[in-house]
Design an enzyme around this catalytic site. Structure first.
Site, PDB file in Angstrom:
ATOM      1  N   ASP A   1      34.507   3.566  -8.032  1.00  0.00           N
ATOM      2  CA  ASP A   1      34.538   2.399  -7.165  1.00  0.00           C
ATOM      3  C   ASP A   1      35.259   1.239  -7.861  1.00  0.00           C
ATOM      4  OD1 ASP A   1      33.807   1.133  -4.745  1.00  0.00           O
ATOM      5  OD2 ASP A   1      31.928   2.272  -4.752  1.00  0.00           O
TER       6      ASP A   1
ATOM      7  N   LYS B   1      33.501   9.822  -8.451  1.00  0.00           N
ATOM      8  CA  LYS B   1      33.982   8.802  -7.511  1.00  0.00           C
ATOM      9  C   LYS B   1      33.991   7.488  -8.270  1.00  0.00           C
ATOM     10  CE  LYS B   1      32.180   6.376  -3.407  1.00  0.00           C
ATOM     11  NZ  LYS B   1      31.190   6.497  -2.309  1.00  0.00           N
TER      12      LYS B   1
ATOM     13  N   TRP C   1      39.160   1.358  -1.333  1.00  0.00           N
ATOM     14  CA  TRP C   1      39.051   0.866   0.059  1.00  0.00           C
ATOM     15  C   TRP C   1      40.402   0.521   0.694  1.00  0.00           C
ATOM     16  CZ3 TRP C   1      37.084  -2.971  -3.579  1.00  0.00           C
ATOM     17  CH2 TRP C   1      35.889  -2.583  -4.187  1.00  0.00           C
TER      18      TRP C   1
ATOM     19  N   ASP D   1      25.694   9.192  -5.797  1.00  0.00           N
ATOM     20  CA  ASP D   1      26.418   7.917  -5.672  1.00  0.00           C
ATOM     21  C   ASP D   1      25.671   6.861  -6.489  1.00  0.00           C
ATOM     22  OD1 ASP D   1      27.676   5.486  -4.090  1.00  0.00           O
ATOM     23  OD2 ASP D   1      28.780   7.246  -3.376  1.00  0.00           O
TER      24      ASP D   1
ATOM     25  N   ASP E   1      33.866   0.555   3.823  1.00  0.00           N
ATOM     26  CA  ASP E   1      32.858   1.587   4.126  1.00  0.00           C
ATOM     27  C   ASP E   1      32.699   1.903   5.617  1.00  0.00           C
ATOM     28  OD1 ASP E   1      32.534   1.123   1.485  1.00  0.00           O
ATOM     29  OD2 ASP E   1      30.377   0.839   1.551  1.00  0.00           O
TER      30      ASP E   1
HETATM   31  C1  GLA Z   1      30.946   0.909  -2.189  1.00  0.00           C
HETATM   32  C2  GLA Z   1      31.571   2.219  -1.746  1.00  0.00           C
HETATM   33  C3  GLA Z   1      30.522   3.064  -1.046  1.00  0.00           C
HETATM   34  C4  GLA Z   1      29.330   3.294  -1.952  1.00  0.00           C
HETATM   35  C5  GLA Z   1      28.762   1.961  -2.408  1.00  0.00           C
HETATM   36  C6  GLA Z   1      27.704   2.123  -3.467  1.00  0.00           C
HETATM   37  O1  GLA Z   1      30.620   0.109  -1.090  1.00  0.00           O
HETATM   38  O2  GLA Z   1      32.678   1.967  -0.920  1.00  0.00           O
HETATM   39  O3  GLA Z   1      31.098   4.297  -0.643  1.00  0.00           O
HETATM   40  O4  GLA Z   1      29.714   4.068  -3.060  1.00  0.00           O
HETATM   41  O5  GLA Z   1      29.780   1.149  -2.958  1.00  0.00           O
HETATM   42  O6  GLA Z   1      27.154   0.895  -3.869  1.00  0.00           O
END
Ligand code: GLA
Length: 637
Positions: A192, A190, A258, A87, A279
């Site tokens: 974001d 992934k 999200w 991540d 999150d």
């Molecule tokens: C966001 C994502 C999390 C993670 C963080 C990393 O908040 O929703 O799942 O990847 O960023 O900074």
């Protein structure tokens, strides 16, 4: 703007993807094919591990490779957990001479290429692949990442000038995807969206830390101020770039938006996993919050694209070795809704009890069932929920009885909840204790301890012997057009405390993308009722909608009782229901008004591959009618 014009304006932004519905004129015209995303390696939901919940930005090579070894040594890898995903925190900077991304080699020493100014993850992905694992990486759709906004104290933030710190995909999509997949050999990304959210004018990173401002913006507090079409176009373009870069189709595209920007409606056309919420945290109530955002949209997930209520917290905080009831519930719920099962725990601290939970082979089998039906909520209150998941065997269902709160509750399971015949015995096997229960008929009572989830395999006689109800097979349904004109925030049953602001938050917790099609209830969550007659099953949807059913040549007839629901907010304009088989009109209703009795539709679908259910409203209303395909079923005779 007319409905069609608006939809076309949005479609025009999507470019030339062959897999996105692009009717030349009218989005309610039958597509004659399945238009949800089929690209990428997500026929069943992904399983693996991700570094964020365990280590935040403090990921490094030792931790990553230690996790990989633990996955193999504990048998988790052979149980299905194959993806090892990095991540936030891996990047050093974007080199300005050629815009190439550089890795933070002080924490990933094997990524340093001797005698070269490059760095490469290839040695690490090669090692993961040699262990039988897959590798995942992380980026952002904008210029900047979430840690740059929210983890300013992290030692692993990108360094350098403003341009060097622009490590997201914006302006470099083709280059970065080529680097990550072709050159470095990753199998999963992934993506974001903090770059479109956390760097708006007036935000701390922009005001205090020299970050640029870039739209289109995601405004979590207001869908009206969110550029839905602009954001969709960026994620759609990335979906096409990923497909082109990975001709072997061995990749996963995880959209991390999200639940905002109405991603519920369109994420499934582009990505393989679509985050439905902000999150998760290792707290019970936070788990309830993220779970709820996925649990209420079973019709928006199907093989190829899954609802993602965020990664697992099993092992952490309120789901640790001292909270095994909570950990079992969390795992049960994620398995029931076909969420990606990405462990978020430091596996060096694994205990036998936690390992047993993560390896529950019955739940993994249910989760990986190839039919891909997310559980539907057969009963739901703030206290308890009954979730029912269909499998590829029509007489075998998985049922979870979930106690959300801190009190003991009695729950009655009905044959009806399972869509099984009332008079025939139903056999239950407990998928946690493995005990077989004495068969019951009609109903059976259970007592749930605080926060407990019981999960059973139920074998019974189907109420509908010669086919399936559409609402019990959500994995066969694609809501191509859901009729939502003005998305509203979801009325989340559980309002979560913001992890960023805690209870200091003056804004109310809101969530993007209200409504859409529902199983066995109206779009507003009421029981289906047409002209005073209630219907226990069916699909509730708004007018001006189009559903695709992946009948795959297995059924001969489609039947339903159709009409305007008694709870519709729109009472004036008649609607027409139309049924298509492989693009051809098979039958249609007479115009139906509020208060009219349900009309019975029966169409000979003669082995059609795709059946489409369209509801048109005479004029384009601001608020479309709430309508129902009550008792909708695909029959084999
Ligand atoms: C966001 C994502 C999390 C993670 C963080 C990393 O908040 O929703 O799942 O990847 O960023 O900074």
């Amino acid at each position: 703007m007319k409905y069609w014009t608006r939809a076309l304006a949005a479609a025009a932004l999507l470019g030339a993807s062959p897999l996105v519905a692009q009717s030349p004129s009218d989005p309610l015209e039958p597509a004659g094919r399945w238009t949800a995303n089929m690209r990428g390696a997500a026929a069943t939901p992904p399983m693996g591990w991700n570094s964020w919940n365990a280590f935040r930005t403090l990921i490094n090579e030792e931790r990553l490779m230690g996790t990989a070894r633990a996955l193999v040594d504990t048998g988790l890898a052979s149980a299905g957990y194959r993806y090892v995903n990095i991540d936030d925190g891996w990047w050093l900077k974007r080199r300005q001479s050629d815009k190439r991304m550089l890795i933070r080699t002080n924490i990933f020493p094997s990524a340093a290429v001797k005698g070269s100014r490059h760095s490469s993850f290839r040695p690490i992905t090669d090692r993961l692949h040699a262990m039988g694992l897959k590798a995942g990486i992380y980026s952002d759709i904008g210029y900047n990442s979430c840690s740059q906004a929210y983890d300013p104290q992290s030692p692993n933030l990108p360094e350098g000038t403003r341009a060097e710190r622009q490590i997201g995909l914006r302006d470099n999509m083709e280059r970065d995807i080529d680097l990550y997949f072709r050159e470095w050999g990753f199998d999963y990304i992934k993506v974001d969206a903090c770059g479109l959210h956390a760097f708006r004018p007036g935000t701390p990173p922009v005001e205090q830390r020299d970050f640029g401002v870039l739209g289109p913006f995601v405004d979590k507090a207001s869908l009206n101020r969110t550029d839905i079409a602009g954001i969709r176009a960026m994620y759609a373009e990335l979906g096409d770039v990923l497909a082109r870069t990975n001709p072997d189709n061995d990749y996963i595209y995880s959209i991390c938006l999200w639940g905002d920007a109405n991603v519920r409606e369109w994420g499934k056309n582009h990505g393989n996993a679509v985050r439905t919420s902000d999150d998760i945290l290792p707290k019970w109530t936070r788990m309830l919050y993220t779970f709820d955002t996925a649990a209420h949209r079973p019709l928006y997930a199907q093989p190829g694209s899954w609802n993602d209520p965020d990664m697992l917290e099993i092992g952490n905080g309120e789901f640790d070795a001292d909270h095994l009831t909570e950990a079992r519930s969390h795992f049960s719920l994620w398995a029931m809704v076909n969420a990606p099962l990405l462990i978020g725990f430091d596996l060096s601290k694994l205990t036998p009890e936690l390992l047993e939970i993560l390896k529950n082979e019955d739940l993994i089998r249910a989760h990986q069932d190839p039919s891909g039906h997310q559980a539907i909520i057969a009963y739901g209150s703030q206290d308890v929920q009954t979730l029912v998941k269909s499998t590829s065997d029509p007489a075998r269902k998985i049922v979870a009885l979930f106690n959300r709160g801190n009190g003991t509750h009695e729950v009655t399971l009905l044959a009806d909840h399972l869509k099984f015949a009332n008079g025939a015995p139903i056999a239950l096997r407990d998928l946690w204790s493995k005990a077989r229960l004495a068969p019951f008929t009609g109903e059976r009572k259970f007592t749930l301890k605080p926060r407990e989830t019981l999960v059973f395999e139920a074998i019974g006689t189907r109420a509908l012997a010669n086919g399936v109800y559409v609402s019990e097979v959500p994995g066969m349904v694609n809501v191509a057009v859901d009729g939502v004109v003005r998305p509203e925030p979801d009325p989340m049953p559980h309002l979560g405390i913001s992890p960023w602001n805690g209870t200091r938050d003056s804004a109310r917790p809101v969530h993007g993308g209200r409504g859409g099609a529902q199983t066995d209830q109206t779009v507003y969550g009421e029981g289906i009722q047409i002209a005073g007659s209630g219907h226990r099953t069916g699909v509730g949807v708004l007018a001006n909608s189009r559903l695709e059913l992946n009948a795959d040549g297995k059924y001969r007839r489609f039947t339903a009782e159709v009409g305007v629901d008694d709870n519709s907010r729109q009472l004036d304009m008649p609607v027409t229901f139309l049924v298509y088989g492989d693009g051809k009109l098979l039958t249609q209703s007479a115009p139906a008004k509020f208060g009219d009795k349900a009309q019975r539709l029966s169409a000979d679908i003669g082995g059609a591959k795709i059946v489409e259910l369209v509801v048109r409203q005479a004029e384009e209303p601001k608020l479309p009618a709430s309508v129902a395909w009550a008792d909708a079923a695909l029959l084999t005779d």
